[in-house]
Scaffold this active site. Structure first.
Site, PDB file in Angstrom:
ATOM      1  N   THR A 134      -3.664  24.941  -3.589  1.00  0.00           N
ATOM      2  CA  THR A 134      -3.690  23.598  -3.004  1.00  0.00           C
ATOM      3  C   THR A 134      -3.549  22.527  -4.079  1.00  0.00           C
ATOM      4  OG1 THR A 134      -4.960  24.280  -1.093  1.00  0.00           O
ATOM      5  CG2 THR A 134      -5.206  21.996  -1.745  1.00  0.00           C
TER       6      THR A 134
ATOM      7  N   SER B  55      -3.124  31.211  -2.829  1.00  0.00           N
ATOM      8  CA  SER B  55      -3.853  32.322  -3.453  1.00  0.00           C
ATOM      9  C   SER B  55      -4.398  33.340  -2.466  1.00  0.00           C
ATOM     10  CB  SER B  55      -4.971  31.803  -4.362  1.00  0.00           C
ATOM     11  OG  SER B  55      -6.117  31.435  -3.636  1.00  0.00           O
TER      12      SER B  55
ATOM     13  N   THR C   2      -8.028  27.954  -4.415  1.00  0.00           N
ATOM     14  CA  THR C   2      -9.474  28.190  -4.364  1.00  0.00           C
ATOM     15  C   THR C   2      -9.840  29.483  -3.637  1.00  0.00           C
ATOM     16  OG1 THR C   2      -9.733  26.948  -2.296  1.00  0.00           O
ATOM     17  CG2 THR C   2      -9.986  25.707  -4.364  1.00  0.00           C
ATOM     18  N   ASP C   3      -8.925  29.965  -2.761  1.00  0.00           N
ATOM     19  CA  ASP C   3      -9.345  31.033  -1.842  1.00  0.00           C
ATOM     20  C   ASP C   3      -9.652  32.366  -2.518  1.00  0.00           C
ATOM     21  OD1 ASP C   3      -9.447  29.419   0.354  1.00  0.00           O
ATOM     22  OD2 ASP C   3      -7.418  29.860   1.035  1.00  0.00           O
TER      23      ASP C   3
END
Ligand code: SIN
Length: 321
Positions: free
Chosen positions: A13, A59, A92-93
């Site tokens: 992101t 990700s 971030t995932d």
């Protein structure tokens, strides 16, 4: 001569662009290059930096071959005398998985700092530029303090790659340490304040540990009410190459009885079974006589990587520091 910082881009992101400013969730991750991300931060002008795009993914789609490319790039950059350390931009995932993996592989000689963002680069309140700037500051600070190893910088906090995890689905300060303290905090004036004396010791398993083209198969199952073991039996039938299973267990590592029976069968068949917890903080502390290995404070996704590395010959206690 001041050594320079290398910034490796992988997407996320932080590199995302939106379609509709009134609906913040309408965006595509991994659209902007790492050069563009750096160019958007005026305070980075004049900082000796070099950018390199390793991947460009959301990700959630992280995979072994991207980790292999990242490990190759890190090996290549970190051995250079003119490189102070490496910043990695990421989604971030699965940030906690990549951070933990790199923590286990790195020898800790130089800082490696991952950063990300919860809002796309085109959002009016984008958090990526600040996080990227903080990551560069944290790397310079770590270098000056003599800290090597893997850290994650998000929302003004510096987390260890060993403990970090995503703990909120949409808040800007989405990360925590699963009960472990942050390593440092970024003060409003951009200076770093240490919160611990030492960073956890890196695992040192070596970048080449990922050289195998296909990782050993390790899957995750969750213990929950009514878990009857059907997932485990179906998995075993469908994947004869299965090397290990991580159970996201209840509480302090307990497992619903029918699932426990199915896992015992698996272990008797030569498949390794390890336990983490579904609970966000505290982890599963190993105890004498444990039937299945407990992985302390790792999330289930991190524990899966710990078991993959174990199957590749890297021992878990290498990473405890
Ligand atoms: C991703 O993980 O690549 C998308 C979500 C994010 O970065 O927050």
């Amino acid at each position: 001569m001041e050594r320079h910082i290398v910034i490796l881009g992988t997407g996320g992101t932080i590199a995302g662009t939106g379609h509709d400013s009134s609906r913040a969730w309408h965006y595509d991750a991994a659209q902007l290059s790492v050069d563009q991300l750096v160019a958007a931060v005026p305070d980075l002008a004049g900082v000796p930096l070099r950018c390199r795009q390793v991947a460009q993914v959301d990700s959630k789609d992280m995979n072994w071959s991207i980790w292999q490319a990242l490990a190759l790039a890190l090996a290549d950059e970190l051995r250079r005398d003119d490189v102070a350390g490496v910043v990695i931009t990421h989604g971030t995932d699965t940030l906690e998985e990549t951070a933990y993996l790199l923590h286990r592989l790195h020898d800790g000689s130089k800082p490696v700092v991952l950063t990300a963002a919860m809002r796309p680069a085109t959002a009016p309140d984008a958090d990526g530029p600040r996080n990227l700037l903080d990551a560069v500051r944290a790397l310079r600070w770590a270098e000056a303090q003599g800290h090597g190893g893997v850290a994650v910088v998000m929302a003004g906090q510096v987390w260890s790659g060993l403990h970090v995890r995503k703990a909120h689905t949409h808040a800007v300060d989405a990360f925590d340490g699963g009960g472990a303290s942050a390593l440092a905090t970024v003060l409003p004036n951009g200076e770093l304040l240490a919160l611990v004396d030492a960073w956890p010791r890196s695992g040192g398993a070596g970048w080449s540990r990922l050289d195998t083209p296909v990782p050993p198969r390790v899957e995750v199952v969750t213990s929950h009410a009514d878990a009857d073991g059907v997932m485990v039996r179906a998995l075993w039938a469908a994947a004869p190459d299965l090397k290990g299973v991580v159970v996201a267990a209840t509480g302090h590592g307990t497992i619903n009885k029918p699932l426990l029976e199915a896992l015992r069968g698996l272990q008797q068949g030569g498949v390794m079974v390890w336990r983490s917890s579904r609970v966000a903080r505290g982890g599963v502390v190993p105890r004498d006589g444990d039937e299945f290995t407990a992985v302390e404070g790792l999330t289930a996704a991190q524990a899966r990587l710990a078991l993959v590395l174990h199957a590749l010959g890297a021992r878990l206690n290498e990473s405890e520091g």
